[in-house]
Design a protein around this motif. Structure first.
Motif, PDB file in Angstrom:
ATOM      1  N   ARG A  36      19.097 -43.201  44.570  1.00  0.00           N
ATOM      2  CA  ARG A  36      19.358 -44.702  43.860  1.00  0.00           C
ATOM      3  C   ARG A  36      19.465 -45.884  45.008  1.00  0.00           C
ATOM      4  N   GLY A  57      24.969 -40.474  37.369  1.00  0.00           N
ATOM      5  CA  GLY A  57      24.761 -41.372  36.122  1.00  0.00           C
ATOM      6  C   GLY A  57      25.590 -40.883  34.878  1.00  0.00           C
ATOM      7  N   THR A 170      20.542 -43.855  34.448  1.00  0.00           N
ATOM      8  CA  THR A 170      21.106 -43.823  35.660  1.00  0.00           C
ATOM      9  C   THR A 170      20.437 -45.007  36.693  1.00  0.00           C
TER      10      THR A 170
END
Length: 173
Positions: A36, A57, A170
């Motif tokens: 991410r 997440g 997420t």
């Protein structure tokens, strides 16, 4: 996705009534082989496949087709919903051994739109969440869809749904 943002997207409010969110189950989850990153010039992240990385997440179960439609609308064209496998975590962040098929929103607007640094969820919660958990223009499209309620004209009876509609949220704020 931070739970207040999830509620804001699917219910139109930060504080849903118990009858609204009683069907949802939100658990911590790990999405392996993804990373991410911070999207340039905005508050939210983008997740992309990356060997050796993983994203912490949530796994949200009990979403209706209308909820998923609202999430798709909120995520917009920069993301594509992808089917993945997530590892369920306990409340201490340890793997439980349970894995689930889920959907996540993968960043598809180009790697050049992402910063080199990973996105920090704790920083987002501390510094940015209050702005995202309000009536901001980010919600204009989903607000036009109406909040999750029986009067919105959508048959929200889960008929025709297969599985338990789990999604790993997420990717964004």
């Amino acid at each position: 996705m931070a739970t207040p943002v999830l509620y804001r997207v699917i219910y139109g409010t930060l504080t849903p009534e118990s009858w609204q969110n009683g069907s949802l189950r939100v658990r911590p989850a790990l999405l392996p082989f993804y990373c991410r990153y911070h999207v340039k010039d905005v508050d939210y992240p983008g997740i992309v496949p990356e060997a050796g990385k993983s994203v912490h997440g949530t796994c949200v179960e009990g979403l209706t087709r209308m909820d998923i439609w609202r999430l798709d609308t909120f995520e917009g064209t920069q993301y594509t919903r992808k089917i993945v496998r997530v590892k369920i975590l306990d409340k201490n962040g340890k793997e439980t051994g349970e894995e689930k098929e889920a959907a996540t929103y993968e960043w598809t607007a180009g790697r050049d739109s992402l910063e080199d640094e990973e996105w920090n969820f704790q920083h987002f919660v501390k510094e940015k969440l209050s702005a995202w958990a309000d009536d901001v223009e980010e919600y204009e499209e989903v607000d036009g869809l109406g909040g999750r309620c029986w009067e919105d004209g959508f048959q929200d009876d889960r008929a025709g749904n297969t599985g338990d509609n789990a999604t790993a949220s997420t990717s964004t704020a």
